[in-house]
Design an enzyme around this catalytic site. Structure first.
Site, PDB file in Angstrom:
ATOM      1  N   ARG A 195       0.820  -1.227   0.000  1.00  8.05           N
ATOM      2  CA  ARG A 195       0.000   0.000   0.000  1.00  8.05           C
ATOM      3  C   ARG A 195       0.849   1.270   0.000  1.00  8.05           C
ATOM      4  O   ARG A 195       0.355   2.350  -0.313  1.00  8.05           O
ATOM      5  CB  ARG A 195      -0.941   0.000   1.208  1.00  8.05           C
ATOM      6  CG  ARG A 195      -2.165  -0.878   1.027  1.00  8.05           C
ATOM      7  CD  ARG A 195      -3.079  -0.765   2.227  1.00  8.05           C
ATOM      8  NE  ARG A 195      -2.604  -1.555   3.359  1.00  8.05           N
ATOM      9  CZ  ARG A 195      -3.110  -1.494   4.584  1.00  8.05           C
ATOM     10  NH1 ARG A 195      -4.104  -0.650   4.849  1.00  8.05           N
ATOM     11  NH2 ARG A 195      -2.621  -2.236   5.557  1.00  8.05           N
TER      12      ARG A 195
ATOM     13  N   ASN B 244      -7.529  -3.623  18.292  1.00  6.36           N
ATOM     14  CA  ASN B 244      -6.240  -4.226  18.589  1.00  6.36           C
ATOM     15  C   ASN B 244      -5.136  -3.430  17.893  1.00  6.36           C
ATOM     16  O   ASN B 244      -5.175  -3.217  16.690  1.00  6.36           O
ATOM     17  CB  ASN B 244      -6.232  -5.676  18.094  1.00  6.36           C
ATOM     18  CG  ASN B 244      -4.886  -6.340  18.268  1.00  6.36           C
ATOM     19  OD1 ASN B 244      -4.122  -5.978  19.162  1.00  6.36           O
ATOM     20  ND2 ASN B 244      -4.590  -7.306  17.414  1.00  6.36           N
TER      21      ASN B 244
END
Length: 430
Positions: free
Chosen positions: A15, A164
């Site tokens: 990305r 998380n």
């Protein structure tokens, strides 16, 4: 409390859309992973990094700044995922802190908070208004029941706002027991370290949540997030310097390297860029000036001045549109429009407008040495190697080579010539 630290940095970072590995992307003048390692070494002497993509380049970059880092290679083909990264790793101490290689904003204070957590297994979590693709954490009285990866989460689980961070602290013996039991039976076909939670709980291990700051634990996955992290890191650097006594005019407009050092009372105007291991002491840096790996002491620079690497300025004034490179200037005034490269200039010397050191002959760089109380007239070319002794006057428009003795006047100009009415003859006006 002794603890081992392992940093997971094996990902491809697709990305980021870059030929450079994600953890090598620059933030405030250093690779992203540098910032994480700096904080990790503040709490531990057992630091490991798990690599795969561009591992030799990353290893080389890390070794420039850090010694005693252990390196492991993840078998991404057979064991992808966060648990897969730990297959070949063995911690030195009884407790292990697992960090991600794309969290450059993490701080020593937060790592100490994780280290000191009273639990067999600790998970760094944060509450987010925009949870995006983070794994969701199911809690009951701060005890972690389970973590669901976003790809595997149900619609109800996706509504959970507790996320998380991907940072864990775990007893090494528990990790050794549960790691072989983790499978890749999930949507991504990866080995998730989050699956270790259920396995740890089956061993009656306590699994606690440790609430942390979302921005500090943000993962940097693309160029936009890189820019956000850069802004936050720059704010942190400049806040620390301002509390130290540095004045910033419009601080958000300037860039300060994370390795730059400021001493005494300094003043930084807008749009200033200070790179590398520069040292600024009791000095004023005016608007739109650039300093690269240089030392500035009791001096003022700019506006619109440029110090390239290896400059040392002491008690010196450098004005607008002056560029210096590998220049040692002590008690010098160079007000404007000059290039001073590969030179040493001593106290009381004035460098006139348009002066340049001709330091490069096409093959080699040569040095210019200028003594004390020298007056250099405007539009002077100093053709290196050249030495000008003390108390010399260089007439404007001169081209200087060789050695000019103490107390002399040096003048070197072409003979003046005036051709009467040449303009009219050239253009046929008479």
């Amino acid at each position: 409390m002794s603890i081992s630290v392992v940093i997971l940095a094996a990902g491809l970072g697709t990305r980021m859309k870059s030929n450079k590995a994600k953890v090598l992307q620059s933030l405030s003048g250093k690779a992203m992973i540098f910032h994480i390692l700096k904080q990790a070494f503040a709490i531990s002497d057992d630091i490991s990094v798990v690599l795969f993509h561009q591992k030799e380049l990353i290893k080389e970059e890390i070794c420039k700044d850090f010694e005693n880092v252990r390196f492991f290679t993840q078998d991404l083909e057979h064991y992808p995922g966060t648990a897969g990264a730990l297959k070949s790793y063995t911690p030195k101490y009884e407790r292990l802190l697992v960090l991600c290689g794309d969290m450059p904003l993490i701080t020593q204070k937060s790592l100490e908070k994780m280290r000191d957590l009273k639990a067999d297994f600790g998970v760094a979590v944060f509450e987010s208004k925009e949870p995006k693709n983070y794994g969701r954490v199911v809690l009951k009285n701060d005890e972690v029941q389970k973590i669901v990866e976003f790809k595997d989460a149900s619609e109800n689980e996706k509504q959970i706002s507790i996320c998380n961070s991907g940072v864990y602290v775990i007893k090494s013996e528990i990790l050794a027991q549960v790691l072989p039991q983790i499978s890749n039976q999930n949507a991504a076909k990866e080995y998730y370290l989050t699956d270790a939670i259920a396995l740890a709980k089956s061993l009656n291990a306590s699994v606690k949540a440790c609430f942390v700051d979302e921005l500090e634990f943000m993962g940097v996955n693309d160029k936009f997030e890189l820019s956000v992290a850069e802004t936050l890191l720059q704010e942190r650097i400049k806040k620390k310097l301002m509390l130290q006594g540095v004045i910033f005019h419009n601080p958000s407009s300037s860039f300060i390297s994370c390795e730059a050092v400021f001493k005494g009372e300094c003043e930084i105007y807008e749009h200033v860029r200070i790179e590398g291991k520069s040292v600024i002491e009791n000095s004023i840096i005016k608007s739109s000036s650039v300093i690269e790996d240089s030392v500035v002491i009791n001096s003022d620079l700019g506006p619109l001045a440029h110090l390239r690497p290896k400059c040392e300025l002491v008690n010196t004034h450098i004005g607008n549109f002056v560029e210096c490179k590998n220049a040692k200037l002590k008690g010098v005034k160079a007000g404007h429009l000059s290039y001073l490269g590969d030179c040493e200039i001593n106290e009381g010397t004035n460098v006139g407008c348009g002066t340049i050191t001709c330091n490069y002959d096409g093959l080699k760089k040569h040095k210019t040495i200028i003594g004390k109380k020298v007056f250099i007239g405007s539009d002077t070319q100093l053709i290196a190697p050249v030495e000008i002794e003390d108390e010399v006057i260089i007439a404007a428009g001169s081209s200087v080579s060789g050695c000019v003795p103490k107390g002399a006047l040096f003048i070197n100009r072409a003979e003046k010539k005036i051709v009467k009415d040449f303009f009219y003859k050239k253009f046929g006006l008479q």
